[in-house]
Design an enzyme around this catalytic site. Sequence first.
Site, mmCIF file in Angstrom:
data_model
loop_
_atom_site.group_PDB
_atom_site.id
_atom_site.type_symbol
_atom_site.label_atom_id
_atom_site.label_comp_id
_atom_site.label_asym_id
_atom_site.label_seq_id
_atom_site.Cartn_x
_atom_site.Cartn_y
_atom_site.Cartn_z
ATOM 1 N N GLU A 13 0.823 -1.217 0.000
ATOM 2 C CA GLU A 13 0.000 0.000 0.000
ATOM 3 C C GLU A 13 0.857 1.267 0.000
ATOM 4 O O GLU A 13 0.374 2.349 0.344
ATOM 5 C CB GLU A 13 -0.936 -0.022 1.204
ATOM 6 C CG GLU A 13 -1.910 -1.185 1.182
ATOM 7 C CD GLU A 13 -2.741 -1.268 2.440
ATOM 8 O OE1 GLU A 13 -3.731 -0.529 2.529
ATOM 9 O OE2 GLU A 13 -2.396 -2.067 3.332
ATOM 10 N N SER A 187 -6.333 -2.306 1.295
ATOM 11 C CA SER A 187 -6.543 -1.735 -0.042
ATOM 12 C C SER A 187 -7.020 -2.764 -1.064
ATOM 13 O O SER A 187 -6.827 -2.583 -2.267
ATOM 14 C CB SER A 187 -5.269 -1.047 -0.552
ATOM 15 O OG SER A 187 -4.991 0.100 0.211
ATOM 16 N N TYR A 253 -8.843 3.682 -5.937
ATOM 17 C CA TYR A 253 -7.888 4.797 -5.994
ATOM 18 C C TYR A 253 -7.787 5.509 -7.337
ATOM 19 O O TYR A 253 -7.089 6.506 -7.428
ATOM 20 C CB TYR A 253 -6.505 4.300 -5.556
ATOM 21 C CG TYR A 253 -6.538 3.739 -4.160
ATOM 22 C CD1 TYR A 253 -6.909 4.536 -3.076
ATOM 23 C CD2 TYR A 253 -6.245 2.404 -3.904
ATOM 24 C CE1 TYR A 253 -6.974 4.035 -1.796
ATOM 25 C CE2 TYR A 253 -6.306 1.892 -2.614
ATOM 26 C CZ TYR A 253 -6.666 2.709 -1.568
ATOM 27 O OH TYR A 253 -6.736 2.203 -0.296
ATOM 28 N N ARG A 292 -11.998 3.599 10.478
ATOM 29 C CA ARG A 292 -13.098 3.404 9.521
ATOM 30 C C ARG A 292 -13.477 1.930 9.551
ATOM 31 O O ARG A 292 -12.611 1.054 9.479
ATOM 32 C CB ARG A 292 -12.659 3.795 8.101
ATOM 33 C CG ARG A 292 -13.836 4.045 7.147
ATOM 34 C CD ARG A 292 -13.392 4.126 5.698
ATOM 35 N NE ARG A 292 -13.111 2.795 5.170
ATOM 36 C CZ ARG A 292 -11.966 2.462 4.568
ATOM 37 N NH1 ARG A 292 -10.991 3.337 4.444
ATOM 38 N NH2 ARG A 292 -11.806 1.234 4.106
ATOM 39 N N ASP A 294 -15.838 -1.132 7.879
ATOM 40 C CA ASP A 294 -16.497 -1.488 6.618
ATOM 41 C C ASP A 294 -17.582 -2.543 6.836
ATOM 42 O O ASP A 294 -17.388 -3.498 7.610
ATOM 43 C CB ASP A 294 -15.464 -2.011 5.620
ATOM 44 C CG ASP A 294 -14.415 -0.959 5.269
ATOM 45 O OD1 ASP A 294 -14.713 0.240 5.411
ATOM 46 O OD2 ASP A 294 -13.303 -1.338 4.856
ATOM 47 N N GLU A 307 -14.331 -5.502 8.231
ATOM 48 C CA GLU A 307 -13.032 -5.244 8.859
ATOM 49 C C GLU A 307 -12.966 -3.821 9.390
ATOM 50 O O GLU A 307 -13.836 -2.993 9.101
ATOM 51 C CB GLU A 307 -11.888 -5.470 7.867
ATOM 52 C CG GLU A 307 -11.907 -4.542 6.666
ATOM 53 C CD GLU A 307 -10.744 -4.805 5.721
ATOM 54 O OE1 GLU A 307 -9.960 -3.861 5.514
ATOM 55 O OE2 GLU A 307 -10.630 -5.917 5.191
ATOM 56 N N ASN A 309 -10.299 -0.411 9.884
ATOM 57 C CA ASN A 309 -9.112 0.252 9.341
ATOM 58 C C ASN A 309 -8.599 1.262 10.362
ATOM 59 O O ASN A 309 -9.289 2.233 10.679
ATOM 60 C CB ASN A 309 -9.455 0.972 8.038
ATOM 61 C CG ASN A 309 -10.013 0.026 6.986
ATOM 62 O OD1 ASN A 309 -9.286 -0.528 6.192
ATOM 63 N ND2 ASN A 309 -11.333 -0.162 7.004
ATOM 64 N N GLY A 313 -7.506 5.498 4.454
ATOM 65 C CA GLY A 313 -6.934 6.277 3.363
ATOM 66 C C GLY A 313 -7.373 7.732 3.411
ATOM 67 O O GLY A 313 -8.498 8.050 3.800
#
Length: 340
Positions: A13, A187, A253, A292, A294, A307, A309, A313
Amino acid sequence: MKIVVLAGGLSHERDVSLSSGSLIANALREAGHRVLLLDVYEGISLKDINLEHLFKDKSHVPYVYNVPETAPDLHAIKNNCSNGDSLIGPNVIKNCQAADKVFIALHGSIGENGQIQATFDVLGIPYTGTGYIGSLLAMDKDISKKLMREGNIPTPHWVMLEDGMTEQHVIQTMGLPCVVKPCSNGSSIGISMVSTQDELQKAIADAKKIESKVMIEKKIVGREFSVGLLKGEALPVIEIIPKTGFYDYKNKYQPNMATEICPARITTATTIGMQKLALNVHTCLRLGTYSRIDFMLDEKGDMYCLEANTLPGMTPTSLIPQEALAMGISYTQLCNEIVS
């Protein structure tokens, strides 16, 4: 303040991190801080350089870094760098000690598995985000899902691929379709959606190129969402709709590859329920200032946490800045909130 924004690293990443770090550095400079954007792996030469001169204010040229369509070749990066096997480059620690605070903008590898946080704790270097314990717990998907299960947080059923486990055994245990992913990577790198035995064989081989520990997870068919958390409060829910395929590295991205809707078009009850679950995950995994979480919402309306984070990002297409903006928090304000 003098702030080191730590990015890059020897991680799949890496490019995402450099993009996040560039924007964070620019935002912090705009907020009035003096900032040094530093690659944790490559480090920096200090020969004939005064440390004070490395920290730049907003009068200097902004940092820019665009994420390529494919993940970086780590072998090539390693071969082109004299740093060798050390994951922390020359003078990185010295620069971090010279700063008032380190903004960790790393993704994957030592940035999210707790190693850099533990190093800074030992040396007394203040940093942003989650501590080493929460980083470790969230980064290992097997551990985090076990903790979620113990905390009555719904998460898709999964198995870890063991030596000698055949594709037929996986199919008998998990069924199809399923998702194959490296255990401790982000990612969406190395992740595959699998519908057939042939696809399963290839997906396992692809995941093993990233990491030896491979997870096979039941695929939840439905809508994908994410919930950012900032200083103990849930941000508005965001829905992610890839234009093709699933929310993979390219769709995450590259501009205009996915549609993000924030606040998500879901009922108030669903919004509150998902935000509550996100806060439960955040607490369960001992996460820090921001994170964050998900989710998938299946066709029956049941929620599943995929999961967590610990260092979300912060690129031009990233989710948590969009969620913050929906609450009237600009990108510069978000970065300043995290660093303060």
